[in-house]
Write a protein that holds these residues in place. Structure first.
Motif, PDB file in Angstrom:
ATOM      1  N   LEU A 207       0.739  -1.098  -0.054  1.00 40.80           N
ATOM      2  CA  LEU A 207      -0.084   0.047  -0.052  1.00 40.80           C
ATOM      3  C   LEU A 207       0.862   1.342  -0.025  1.00 40.80           C
ATOM      4  O   LEU A 207       0.599   2.343  -0.745  1.00 40.80           O
ATOM      5  CB  LEU A 207      -0.973   0.060   1.209  1.00 40.80           C
ATOM      6  CG  LEU A 207      -2.117  -1.002   1.221  1.00 40.80           C
ATOM      7  CD1 LEU A 207      -2.613  -1.009   2.585  1.00 40.80           C
ATOM      8  CD2 LEU A 207      -2.812  -0.791   0.007  1.00 40.80           C
ATOM      9  N   LEU A 208       1.903   1.265   0.726  1.00 42.42           N
ATOM     10  CA  LEU A 208       2.724   2.451   1.010  1.00 42.42           C
ATOM     11  C   LEU A 208       3.642   2.641  -0.408  1.00 42.42           C
ATOM     12  O   LEU A 208       3.556   3.743  -0.834  1.00 42.42           O
ATOM     13  CB  LEU A 208       3.902   2.090   1.902  1.00 42.42           C
ATOM     14  CG  LEU A 208       4.869   3.327   2.210  1.00 42.42           C
ATOM     15  CD1 LEU A 208       4.191   4.801   2.524  1.00 42.42           C
ATOM     16  CD2 LEU A 208       6.074   2.947   3.118  1.00 42.42           C
ATOM     17  N   TYR A 209       3.810   1.680  -1.095  1.00 45.94           N
ATOM     18  CA  TYR A 209       4.484   1.622  -2.544  1.00 45.94           C
ATOM     19  C   TYR A 209       3.678   2.427  -3.310  1.00 45.94           C
ATOM     20  O   TYR A 209       3.866   3.146  -4.206  1.00 45.94           O
ATOM     21  CB  TYR A 209       4.792   0.196  -2.961  1.00 45.94           C
ATOM     22  CG  TYR A 209       5.749   0.187  -3.967  1.00 45.94           C
ATOM     23  CD1 TYR A 209       7.167  -0.057  -4.016  1.00 45.94           C
ATOM     24  CD2 TYR A 209       5.200   0.395  -5.497  1.00 45.94           C
ATOM     25  CE1 TYR A 209       7.885  -0.119  -4.991  1.00 45.94           C
ATOM     26  CE2 TYR A 209       6.128   0.013  -6.489  1.00 45.94           C
ATOM     27  CZ  TYR A 209       7.431  -0.143  -6.444  1.00 45.94           C
ATOM     28  OH  TYR A 209       8.288   0.045  -7.337  1.00 45.94           O
ATOM     29  N   LYS A 210       2.101   2.121  -3.392  1.00 43.78           N
ATOM     30  CA  LYS A 210       1.297   2.835  -4.418  1.00 43.78           C
ATOM     31  C   LYS A 210       0.994   4.378  -3.870  1.00 43.78           C
ATOM     32  O   LYS A 210       0.696   5.249  -4.374  1.00 43.78           O
ATOM     33  CB  LYS A 210       0.057   2.215  -4.290  1.00 43.78           C
ATOM     34  CG  LYS A 210       0.115   0.853  -4.993  1.00 43.78           C
ATOM     35  CD  LYS A 210      -1.187   0.090  -4.938  1.00 43.78           C
ATOM     36  CE  LYS A 210      -1.171  -1.164  -5.384  1.00 43.78           C
ATOM     37  NZ  LYS A 210      -2.628  -1.954  -5.413  1.00 43.78           N
ATOM     38  N   GLN A 211       1.324   4.786  -2.542  1.00 46.10           N
ATOM     39  CA  GLN A 211       1.188   6.025  -1.811  1.00 46.10           C
ATOM     40  C   GLN A 211       1.979   7.015  -2.135  1.00 46.10           C
ATOM     41  O   GLN A 211       1.786   8.312  -2.027  1.00 46.10           O
ATOM     42  CB  GLN A 211       0.717   5.992  -0.483  1.00 46.10           C
ATOM     43  CG  GLN A 211      -0.816   5.306  -0.198  1.00 46.10           C
ATOM     44  CD  GLN A 211      -0.858   4.835   1.247  1.00 46.10           C
ATOM     45  OE1 GLN A 211      -0.006   4.739   1.929  1.00 46.10           O
ATOM     46  NE2 GLN A 211      -2.145   4.857   1.669  1.00 46.10           N
ATOM     47  N   VAL A 212       3.360   6.477  -2.595  1.00 48.55           N
ATOM     48  CA  VAL A 212       4.316   7.531  -2.607  1.00 48.55           C
ATOM     49  C   VAL A 212       5.202   7.478  -3.845  1.00 48.55           C
ATOM     50  O   VAL A 212       4.948   6.456  -4.706  1.00 48.55           O
ATOM     51  CB  VAL A 212       5.534   7.084  -1.474  1.00 48.55           C
ATOM     52  CG1 VAL A 212       5.026   7.201   0.072  1.00 48.55           C
ATOM     53  CG2 VAL A 212       6.290   5.699  -1.532  1.00 48.55           C
ATOM     54  N   ASP A 213       6.041   8.416  -4.323  1.00 43.73           N
ATOM     55  CA  ASP A 213       6.482   8.517  -5.610  1.00 43.73           C
ATOM     56  C   ASP A 213       7.983   8.828  -5.136  1.00 43.73           C
ATOM     57  O   ASP A 213       8.320   9.273  -4.356  1.00 43.73           O
ATOM     58  CB  ASP A 213       5.899   9.525  -6.408  1.00 43.73           C
ATOM     59  CG  ASP A 213       4.470   9.351  -6.846  1.00 43.73           C
ATOM     60  OD1 ASP A 213       4.237   8.118  -7.458  1.00 43.73           O
ATOM     61  OD2 ASP A 213       3.628  10.071  -6.887  1.00 43.73           O
ATOM     62  N   LEU A 214       8.771   8.676  -6.232  1.00 46.50           N
ATOM     63  CA  LEU A 214      10.142   9.185  -6.210  1.00 46.50           C
ATOM     64  C   LEU A 214      10.154  10.929  -6.037  1.00 46.50           C
ATOM     65  O   LEU A 214       9.528  11.465  -6.581  1.00 46.50           O
ATOM     66  CB  LEU A 214      10.741   8.965  -7.521  1.00 46.50           C
ATOM     67  CG  LEU A 214      11.005   7.663  -7.878  1.00 46.50           C
ATOM     68  CD1 LEU A 214      12.120   7.589  -9.244  1.00 46.50           C
ATOM     69  CD2 LEU A 214      11.822   6.937  -7.043  1.00 46.50           C
TER      70      LEU A 214
END
Length: 222
Positions: A207-214
């Motif tokens: 879920l965190l992977y989808k919520q953040v960007d570079l």
């Protein structure tokens, strides 16, 4: 003798009346003839002068069908001026921010100043404490491999990988890296057992992977 004189006076009077009538008609005809053409010509000339002085834009002149061209030059000019769209979120206010609170061992995801998610996390053990400070997401990898920071042994990606199936890196000293990652050992989440990384349950780190960007800011605090 008296009657002859009276007849002469009557004739003279009649001639005078007749001459006056003819003179009146002649004067009236002369005035009418001289005024009407000049008034008409002056009016036409004035109208022609105005028509010649006022030039219509080509786009407003009737075309062959008698209709006015709809492409008004001012409207065309305004149509070419594009209004820049305002960004959805101001550049000075990041859309998303991640805060790691080491004291309660949780990861908080902020969106426009509001907490939208919170996850438990494992932190660095003694001697390998998770660095504090302000950073930003620099890496995102699916199914990462892991190199042991002491032995150098490489663990390939897979179900038993110590990094789980997601890696979100935010710190590096040029050799070692620290970030959020999954783990096959959920029971260790919430403990100080890592080499500085933030261990999360696999569903949470996905879920965190989808919520953040570079470039997403990361703040780690005690």
């Amino acid at each position: 003798m008296v009657m002859a004189r009276n007849e002469s006076v009557a004739r003279i009077a009649m001639l005078l009346c007749f001459g006056t009538a003819i003179l009146s008609l002649a004067v009236h005809w002369h005035i009418s003839a001289s005024m009407t053409p000049s008034t008409s010509s002056e009016t036409q000339g004035s109208g022609a002068a105005r028509a010649a002085d006022v030039k219509m834009p080509r786009s407003l002149m009737p075309n062959d069908t008698g209709k006015v061209n709809a492409s008004h030059p001012i409207k065309s000019l305004l149509a070419k001026v594009s209004t820049p769209k305002a960004p959805l979120f101001p550049a000075s206010t990041p859309q998303t921010k991640v805060v790691v609170d080491l004291s309660d061992r949780r990861v908080y995801v902020y969106r426009l100043g509001q907490v939208i998610a919170s996850y438990p996390t494992g932190i660095g053990k003694k001697g390998w404490e998770t660095p504090t400070g302000t950073f930003e997401i620099s890496q995102k990898r699916l199914n990462p491999a892991w190199r042991h920071p002491i032995t150098g042994k490489v663990f390939p990606a897979g179900a038993d990988s110590p990094l789980g199936d997601r890696w979100i890196g935010f710190w590096s000293d040029g050799r070692n890296q620290i970030g959020f990652h999954g783990t096959p050992d959920d029971e260790l989440v919430g403990s100080a057992v890592s080499h500085g990384c933030l261990r999360m349950r696999n569903p949470d780190v996905r879920l965190l992977y989808k919520q953040v960007d570079l470039g997403t800011p990361v703040e780690v605090r005690n």
